[in-house]
Design a protein around this motif. Structure first.
Motif, short mmCIF file in Angstrom:
data_model
loop_
_atom_site.label_atom_id
_atom_site.label_comp_id
_atom_site.label_asym_id
_atom_site.label_seq_id
_atom_site.Cartn_x
_atom_site.Cartn_y
_atom_site.Cartn_z
N GLU A 90 -5.95 16.95 -11.52
CA GLU A 90 -5.06 15.82 -11.79
C GLU A 90 -3.91 15.78 -10.79
OE1 GLU A 90 -3.83 16.04 -15.87
OE2 GLU A 90 -5.88 15.88 -16.62
N ARG A 91 -3.34 16.94 -10.51
CA ARG A 91 -2.24 17.00 -9.55
C ARG A 91 -2.71 16.62 -8.15
NH1 ARG A 91 0.88 22.48 -9.98
NH2 ARG A 91 2.13 21.43 -8.40
N VAL A 92 -3.89 17.10 -7.79
CA VAL A 92 -4.44 16.76 -6.47
C VAL A 92 -4.68 15.26 -6.38
CG1 VAL A 92 -6.46 17.01 -4.99
CG2 VAL A 92 -5.44 19.04 -6.01
N ALA A 93 -5.23 14.67 -7.41
CA ALA A 93 -5.49 13.22 -7.42
C ALA A 93 -4.18 12.44 -7.30
CB ALA A 93 -6.25 12.82 -8.67
N ALA A 94 -3.15 12.88 -8.02
CA ALA A 94 -1.85 12.21 -7.95
C ALA A 94 -1.26 12.33 -6.54
CB ALA A 94 -0.89 12.80 -8.98
N LEU A 95 -1.38 13.50 -5.96
CA LEU A 95 -0.86 13.70 -4.60
C LEU A 95 -1.63 12.88 -3.58
CD1 LEU A 95 -0.10 17.52 -4.63
CD2 LEU A 95 1.55 15.65 -4.58
N GLU A 96 -2.93 12.77 -3.76
CA GLU A 96 -3.73 11.94 -2.85
C GLU A 96 -3.33 10.48 -2.96
OE1 GLU A 96 -7.74 12.91 -3.96
OE2 GLU A 96 -7.88 14.50 -2.47
N ALA A 97 -3.06 10.02 -4.18
CA ALA A 97 -2.63 8.64 -4.37
C ALA A 97 -1.28 8.40 -3.69
CB ALA A 97 -2.55 8.31 -5.86
N ARG A 98 -0.37 9.35 -3.86
CA ARG A 98 0.94 9.23 -3.21
C ARG A 98 0.80 9.26 -1.70
NH1 ARG A 98 4.95 13.44 -5.70
NH2 ARG A 98 6.16 12.74 -3.91
N GLU A 99 -0.09 10.09 -1.20
CA GLU A 99 -0.31 10.20 0.25
C GLU A 99 -0.85 8.88 0.79
OE1 GLU A 99 -2.56 10.52 3.82
OE2 GLU A 99 -3.57 10.45 1.91
N GLN A 100 -1.78 8.26 0.07
CA GLN A 100 -2.33 6.97 0.51
C GLN A 100 -1.26 5.89 0.49
OE1 GLN A 100 -5.74 6.30 -1.98
NE2 GLN A 100 -7.05 7.65 -0.80
N GLU A 101 -0.41 5.91 -0.53
CA GLU A 101 0.67 4.94 -0.61
C GLU A 101 1.66 5.14 0.54
OE1 GLU A 101 4.43 3.94 -3.56
OE2 GLU A 101 2.68 4.92 -4.40
N THR A 102 1.99 6.38 0.80
CA THR A 102 2.91 6.70 1.89
C THR A 102 2.31 6.32 3.24
OG1 THR A 102 3.84 8.52 0.62
CG2 THR A 102 4.25 8.56 2.97
N ASP A 103 1.02 6.57 3.40
CA ASP A 103 0.34 6.21 4.63
C ASP A 103 0.36 4.70 4.83
OD1 ASP A 103 -1.27 6.97 6.95
OD2 ASP A 103 -2.94 5.99 5.91
#
Length: 100
Positions: free
Chosen positions: A39-52
């Motif tokens: 869950e944490r990895v998925a949340a971080l990936e979503a934030r990374e995509q948003e930041t990108d």
């Protein structure tokens, strides 16, 4: 009891205990333990995509602004040349004209 039997019984008990305590984890247990991490990895990936996406948008806007600034600089150079020409003509006309 003979000492051989006692030692064998103790060794057997330790062997059974080691096998019993060293059992493999079930797939369900592993999934349960890994779920919070996933869950944490998925949340971080979503934030990374948003930041990108935000970074790419900012880069695009910065490139557009740089292009516009370059165009503006060229336009200013053209206008400066025209103003210099007008000033030169004004000075020439003032020299030719007698003062009253």
């Amino acid at each position: 009891m003979p000492p051989f039997v006692t030692k064998t019984a103790a060794a057997g008990a330790m062997l059974v205990g080691a096998l019993g305590l060293g059992g493999c984890a079930t797939k369900g247990y592993v999934r349960e333990q890994i779920a919070p991490v996933n869950e944490r990895v998925a949340a971080l990936e979503a934030r990374e995509q948003e930041t990108d996406g935000t970074a790419k948008s900012a880069l695009s806007q910065a490139q557009a602004a740089a292009g516009q600034a370059q165009n503006n600089g060229q336009r200013i150079d053209q206008l400066n040349a025209r103003v210099d020409g007008v000033e030169q003509r004004m000075k020439e006309s003032q020299r030719k004209r007698p003062r009253n």
